[in-house]
Design an enzyme around this catalytic site. Structure first.
Site, PDB file in Angstrom:
ATOM      1  N   CYS A 102       0.781  -1.132  -0.082  1.00 21.70           N
ATOM      2  CA  CYS A 102       0.061   0.010  -0.038  1.00 21.70           C
ATOM      3  C   CYS A 102       0.918   1.051   0.093  1.00 21.70           C
ATOM      4  O   CYS A 102       1.675   1.492  -1.046  1.00 21.70           O
ATOM      5  CB  CYS A 102      -0.983  -0.223   0.896  1.00 21.70           C
ATOM      6  SG  CYS A 102      -2.179   0.907   0.926  1.00 21.70           S
ATOM      7  N   HIS A 197      -3.923  -5.414   0.398  1.00 25.72           N
ATOM      8  CA  HIS A 197      -3.285  -6.062   1.634  1.00 25.72           C
ATOM      9  C   HIS A 197      -3.276  -7.436   1.721  1.00 25.72           C
ATOM     10  O   HIS A 197      -4.438  -8.095   1.803  1.00 25.72           O
ATOM     11  CB  HIS A 197      -4.066  -5.575   2.873  1.00 25.72           C
ATOM     12  CG  HIS A 197      -3.864  -4.236   3.098  1.00 25.72           C
ATOM     13  ND1 HIS A 197      -3.954  -3.583   4.345  1.00 25.72           N
ATOM     14  CD2 HIS A 197      -4.026  -2.888   2.369  1.00 25.72           C
ATOM     15  CE1 HIS A 197      -3.593  -2.111   4.432  1.00 25.72           C
ATOM     16  NE2 HIS A 197      -3.799  -1.704   3.064  1.00 25.72           N
ATOM     17  N   GLU A 199      -2.274  -9.177   3.906  1.00 24.31           N
ATOM     18  CA  GLU A 199      -2.501  -9.858   5.356  1.00 24.31           C
ATOM     19  C   GLU A 199      -4.104  -9.884   5.366  1.00 24.31           C
ATOM     20  O   GLU A 199      -4.623 -10.407   6.461  1.00 24.31           O
ATOM     21  CB  GLU A 199      -1.992  -9.071   6.440  1.00 24.31           C
ATOM     22  CG  GLU A 199      -2.645  -7.710   6.741  1.00 24.31           C
ATOM     23  CD  GLU A 199      -2.480  -6.801   5.765  1.00 24.31           C
ATOM     24  OE1 GLU A 199      -3.258  -5.494   6.194  1.00 24.31           O
ATOM     25  OE2 GLU A 199      -1.751  -6.820   4.846  1.00 24.31           O
TER      26      GLU A 199
END
Length: 768
Positions: A102, A197, A199
């Site tokens: 990001c 993302h 995660e």
């Protein structure tokens, strides 16, 4: 409950992977939005240390010797809110693997010269279908997969630099068929980023992406056994045509230099005293040296074409050229030979230069009557470098169109102009010339050397001339080595040429320049030999002043030091002043009008000062002071109408700039700063407190004069009518640097001034 269609890809009962010895010290830079990243990295076997982006310095980070570097997401913009992130990327690129997510990816893009901007949609916690190239972090993954996005900014296609490739993308949700960059990768260095993302619980194969990254151990893809210049066998899908990576090619030397400079500048910007705010504070205090207008100075030359003379110790194409060159000494040679501009290469690795070279060059030209403009020849990509150049004394900077987006070029151009510096805009192709002309550049340099191949074509400048408005100054850059190279340029309207290597290798700089530009070495200033100025010091009566002037003395000195035997009271000093200003020089003593010095020539400071002290119609009155208050000196100068002030003690050198008339300053043979320009008009060499009749050691005088070719002095100490000519003549060629002689006790008999000796002394000097 209705099925939402969302799939939770999080590891519900995760099993920690075995410890990865190759990821034993992963550093995670937390941009205040890292969530549970360290947990995911640890699950894949990494040992992770987390540091907030503003709570560790680059030096501290380097000392921790990370095995891999991860840059986390975060709020804000990468250029203002990422703390140490960008500097860390610049420093560690090519040394260890780097992964950005990001904002971390946005930092990678901006570090290598790209830009980020709004995407047209704001997605926070939304899923999209990702297309990727199957390499790097995506190795072994399905053609298309779901990912989670939390962002409104992304890299822009038009600004992605050649050293990066787009590795993944998603389509906008507005049916425009446009896509958003989701991943970038350096073509050679093990640096990769993703905009989404991994995660997130809604991202597929996030752990696999982390695992692929943590397997990397080297700072380059080649070092990791990855050869991305060939199509990977694991590629299951291609990025959309709108985001297709540019054709990979060997990293050019120019790109390597730019990458290296970006890293170096990023580190420099973190050093206290060298941070952008530090430079701006210094600039706001008006500490930047005075400047000359670059275009106007280019139009002034003693030759048919103006010369931009370059100081260059080495180059990528020629290797070492002049490793031991002294930049300030070289600059003085160029200036005296008629250069309009002095180009100083400040790149340290390939060209062996530095900003300190530029600073020293600027100082070395102080006091010249028409000093050349100073160009910072550097790979400029940041306002910081322009401000640094101005503070060091540059009058202009180089902007290379080939290496800058139009947006960045425009921004840097206008920033430079805001500091009073019209940039030199460099081009090599018709397309680049159009950009420079549209920009409104007043000075355009055409590089005859292709910066990708380093091949030289002197016809490049000629072919681009018809694109340029007549008001624009065009300079031919690179590859010029002899008169034949510049003949065509004269006819085609080229106004200046830049010469580096050939000048650095020239045995006789002035002769080479004159031959190169089709002029004559006589075009530059040549000082004609004149007899030295004569200063009769310790004058205590109107009669002595009158006798000295009628004999042809140039300077009449009166002592203003209380307690000295030759000190005169103010009423006597006023009467002497009236005599000095009312009696003209005798017939035949008026100096001839200066001839043969073109307006564009740079006259040495001390030569100029000697001219000023040789008044065309009368002698000048000199007041001699020693360790007295500045206020007293200024008061006496106004009260007595002193034409010149002589400082004969340990007064600060800077006082010369605070006194409104020329200053002669006494120096002993071992004192420093005797040849410092733009302070005292002329140094006076004397022994002790002066007036003692003690002769100076001839060999030591010779040594002082031989240290600086531009030094000019007034010689004192034990001179009299019988020895003055012989003492000056024994100095040989160095005797030309004695532009004045000073006598006091040598024209006295029994402690009183002897009018006959005064006349004899003047006559002896006029015979030199």
């Amino acid at each position: 409950m209705a099925d939402s269609g969302l799939v939770d890809h999080s590891p519900h009962h995760p099993t920690k992977a075995a410890q990865l010895n190759t990821a034993s010290n992963v550093i995670l830079i937390d941009n205040y939005d890292s969530f549970t990243w360290n947990v995911y990295l640890v699950l894949e076997g990494a040992t992770v240390n987390v540091f907030r982006n503003d709570q560790i310095t680059l030096e501290e980070l380097i000392a921790k010797k990370p095995t891999q570097l991860v840059i986390s997401p975060g709020p804000g913009h990468p250029e203002t809110d990422a703390g140490i992130s960008s500097a860390a990327i610049q420093y560690f690129s090519g040394k260890i693997p780097i992964f950005g997510v990001c904002m971390g990816q946005q930092c990678i893009i901006t570090c290598f010269g790209g830009k980020v901007d709004v995407t047209g949609e704001i997605l926070h916690g939304k899923t999209s279908a990702l297309k990727h190239d199957g390499k790097g972090a995506y190795e072994g993954l399905p053609d298309s997969l779901a990912l989670t996005r939390y962002h409104s900014l992304a890299g822009t296609h038009a600004t992605i630099p050649d050293c990066l490739e787009v590795s993944s993308s998603v389509q906008l949700t507005d049916d425009s068929n446009k896509d958003v960059i989701m991943g970038v990768r350096h073509k050679k260095l093990a640096v990769e980023g993703v905009q989404f993302h991994p995660e997130s619980i809604l991202t597929e194969y996030g752990r696999t992406m982390f695992r692929n990254f943590l397997k990397l151990t080297a700072g380059t893809w080649e070092g990791n056994g990855k050869h991305f210049d060939e199509q990977s066998n694991t590629t299951k899908a291609t990025v959309s045509s709108n985001t297709a990576p540019k054709t990979d090619k060997k990293l050019s030397i120019l790109e390597r230099i730019y990458d290296h400079r970006r890293a170096a500048v990023a580190v420099q910007k973190t050093i206290p005293s060298q941070r952008p705010a530090d430079l701006q504070a210094a600039y706001d205090l008006n500490l930047a040296p005075p400047q000359v207008p670059f275009p106007a100075r280019l139009r002034q030359s003693p030759y048919p074409l103006s010369l931009m003379a370059e100081i260059k110790r080495a180059s990528p194409s020629k290797g070492m050229i002049a490793e031991n060159a002294c930049a300030p000494a070289q600059a003085r040679q160029y200036a005296k030979a008629g250069a309009s501009v002095i180009s100083v290469l400040t790149e340290p690795e390939w060209f062996k230069g530095s900003i300190d070279d530029l600073r020293a060059v600027r100082q070395s030209l102080e006091g010249l009557t028409n000093r050349p403009a100073i160009l910072r020849k550097e790979f400029v990509f940041d306002e910081y470098q322009i401000l640094e150049a101005r503070l060091a004394g540059a009058d202009t900077v180089l902007l290379i169109v080939k290496m800058l987006s139009v947006e960045l070029l425009t921004r840097l151009y206008h920033y430079s102009r805001s500091l009073g510096m019209e940039p030199l805009v460099e081009v090599n192709t018709p397309e680049e010339m159009k950009i420079a002309v549209d920009l409104g550049a007043e000075v355009i340099g055409v590089n005859n050397r292709d910066l990708t191949s380093f091949e030289v074509d002197l016809g490049t400048t000629s072919r681009l001339m018809d694109q340029v408005p007549s008001s624009t100054i065009v300079c031919a850059l690179s590859g010029i080595s002899g008169p034949k190279d510049v003949e065509a340029y004269k006819k085609e309207g080229v106004k200046a040429i830049l010469v580096g290597e050939a000048l650095m290798r020239a045995a006789d700089t002035a002769a080479f320049i004159a031959e190169l530009l089709g002029g004559s070495s006589q075009n530059v200033s040549k000082e004609s030999r004149s007899s030295p100025l004569v200063k009769i010091c310790g004058t205590r009566s109107e009669e002595a002043a009158r006798a000295a002037i009628e004999a042809g003395a140039d300077l009449i000195g009166i002592i203003m030091v209380q307690g000295r035997t030759r000190c005169v009271p103010d009423d006597v000093a006023l009467r002497i002043s009236q005599v000095v200003k009312s009696i003209p020089k005798p017939a035949g003593q008026t100096p001839p009008t200066s001839r043969g010095t073109p307006a564009a020539a740079s006259v040495e400071y001390f030569d100029h000062s000697a001219r000023i002290l040789r008044h065309p119609s009368r002698a000048l009155l000199v007041g001699v002071f020693q360790n007295q208050p500045l206020d007293y000196i200024l008061s006496q100068q106004q009260k007595l109408g002193l034409d010149v002030v002589q400082l004969h003690g340990s007064e600060p050198l800077e006082w010369a700039k605070l006194i409104p008339v020329p200053v002669i300053r006494k120096f002993g043979l071992d004192e420093p700063a005797i040849a410092r320009r733009a302070y005292h008009s002329l140094p006076l060499l004397d022994s002790g407190v002066g007036g003692t009749g003690e002769l100076l050691d001839q060999s030591r005088v010779q040594n002082v004069l031989d240290k600086d070719s531009g030094l000019r002095v007034i010689l004192a100490g034990g001179l009299d009518p019988t020895n003055v000519a012989g003492i000056v003549q024994k100095l040989g060629e160095s005797g030309r640097k004695v532009v004045g002689v000073d006598v006091s006790s040598g024209v006295e008999s029994d402690g009183a001034q002897d009018l006959g000796k005064i006349r004899a002394f003047v006559q002896a000097v006029r015979g030199l």
